[in-house]
Design an enzyme around this catalytic site. Structure first.
Site, PDB file in Angstrom:
ATOM      1  N   HIS A  64      43.952  39.181  39.624  1.00 37.35           N
ATOM      2  CA  HIS A  64      43.523  39.939  40.670  1.00 37.35           C
ATOM      3  C   HIS A  64      44.366  40.880  41.228  1.00 37.35           C
ATOM      4  O   HIS A  64      45.679  40.562  41.460  1.00 37.35           O
ATOM      5  CB  HIS A  64      42.844  39.065  41.805  1.00 37.35           C
ATOM      6  CG  HIS A  64      42.002  37.981  41.177  1.00 37.35           C
ATOM      7  ND1 HIS A  64      41.544  36.929  41.924  1.00 37.35           N
ATOM      8  CD2 HIS A  64      40.930  37.965  40.199  1.00 37.35           C
ATOM      9  CE1 HIS A  64      40.671  36.235  41.413  1.00 37.35           C
ATOM     10  NE2 HIS A  64      40.423  36.858  40.167  1.00 37.35           N
ATOM     11  N   LYS A  73      50.678  40.272  50.117  1.00 34.28           N
ATOM     12  CA  LYS A  73      50.255  39.034  50.502  1.00 34.28           C
ATOM     13  C   LYS A  73      51.456  38.132  50.436  1.00 34.28           C
ATOM     14  O   LYS A  73      52.557  38.461  49.913  1.00 34.28           O
ATOM     15  CB  LYS A  73      49.465  38.072  49.647  1.00 34.28           C
ATOM     16  CG  LYS A  73      48.568  39.031  48.572  1.00 34.28           C
ATOM     17  CD  LYS A  73      47.616  38.040  47.719  1.00 34.28           C
ATOM     18  CE  LYS A  73      47.635  38.913  46.444  1.00 34.28           C
ATOM     19  NZ  LYS A  73      46.254  38.302  45.944  1.00 34.28           N
ATOM     20  N   TYR A 133      46.890  32.018  51.422  1.00 32.44           N
ATOM     21  CA  TYR A 133      47.317  33.423  51.273  1.00 32.44           C
ATOM     22  C   TYR A 133      47.439  34.118  52.737  1.00 32.44           C
ATOM     23  O   TYR A 133      46.422  33.869  53.332  1.00 32.44           O
ATOM     24  CB  TYR A 133      46.629  34.028  50.618  1.00 32.44           C
ATOM     25  CG  TYR A 133      45.966  33.557  49.437  1.00 32.44           C
ATOM     26  CD1 TYR A 133      46.258  33.935  48.252  1.00 32.44           C
ATOM     27  CD2 TYR A 133      44.937  32.531  49.093  1.00 32.44           C
ATOM     28  CE1 TYR A 133      45.784  33.430  47.128  1.00 32.44           C
ATOM     29  CE2 TYR A 133      44.372  31.869  48.351  1.00 32.44           C
ATOM     30  CZ  TYR A 133      44.646  32.416  46.974  1.00 32.44           C
ATOM     31  OH  TYR A 133      44.306  31.838  45.804  1.00 32.44           O
ATOM     32  N   ASP A 169      36.178  36.340  36.717  1.00 34.07           N
ATOM     33  CA  ASP A 169      37.306  36.177  35.980  1.00 34.07           C
ATOM     34  C   ASP A 169      37.360  36.198  34.243  1.00 34.07           C
ATOM     35  O   ASP A 169      37.928  36.739  33.825  1.00 34.07           O
ATOM     36  CB  ASP A 169      38.248  35.102  36.306  1.00 34.07           C
ATOM     37  CG  ASP A 169      38.928  35.368  37.649  1.00 34.07           C
ATOM     38  OD1 ASP A 169      39.033  36.512  38.186  1.00 34.07           O
ATOM     39  OD2 ASP A 169      39.395  34.120  38.119  1.00 34.07           O
TER      40      ASP A 169
END
Length: 184
Positions: A64, A73, A133, A169
């Protein structure tokens, strides 16, 4: 906290130094001062959202990324272990198109700084893996990017057979399609 460079431009890992005693352990999971000393700015203050995912052994999440300004991140595995993969999707980067693999687990507590413009994915290696995250922008689903985890052009070696993919996905496009899109 120890800082380790990566082979990918702008990627770095932070390795906490846990204190162990008879009760268990204590470790710092984030230190804005150390982060900002590395970044040479007050970047730590730009993190606006913390998120967590839980995955079962063999699950792959990713690859992603975000279009537009991208998304920075700080990623860590709070429980279990994951095979974490970054792909450099920044066309002007000297490491564009290359990927690197990291082991994130609840033993060494490595934190992976992912700069904007990277694709990120992981596979759960333990029965349960909790991944945390810290993100620098609110999520905007209109900017979501996804590339197939098994794209032959990337050649990523996943350690386990995939047990489950999200519908998103499973339908992800190819690296070649993303490159065409990025180079517009």
């Amino acid at each position: 906290m120890r800082i380790e460079p990566s082979q990918l431009s702008g990627v770095i890992t932070f390795v906490p130094q846990p204190h162990h005693d008879d009760r268990g352990l204590f470790t710092r999971t984030f230190d804005a001062q150390i982060f900002d000393e590395w970044a040479g700015s007050t970047t730590a203050a730009t993190f606006v959202q913390d998120s967590q995912s839980r995955s079962l052994r063999g699950v792959i999440r990713g690859l992603h990324g975000r279009s537009g300004a991208g998304e920075a991140k700080l990623v860590r595995c709070a429980r279990g272990a994951v095979h974490d993969v970054l792909v450099d999707a920044r066309p002007q980067s000297p490491t564009f198109g290359r990927h690197e693999v990291f082991l994130l687990d609840d033993i060494e507590f490595r934190h992976l700084y992912v700069p904007p413009g990277m694709l990120h994915g992981f596979q759960a290696l333990s029965d349960i893996a909790d991944v945390c995250y810290r993100i620098d922008r609110p999520h905007d689903p209109t900017e979501d990017l996804a590339v197939a985890h098994d794209d032959p052009d990337l050649g990523i070696a996943w350690p386990l057979p995939p047990t489950l993919l999200s519908p998103r996905d499973a339908a992800a496009g190819s690296w070649a399609e993303l490159v065409t899109h990025l180079r517009g």
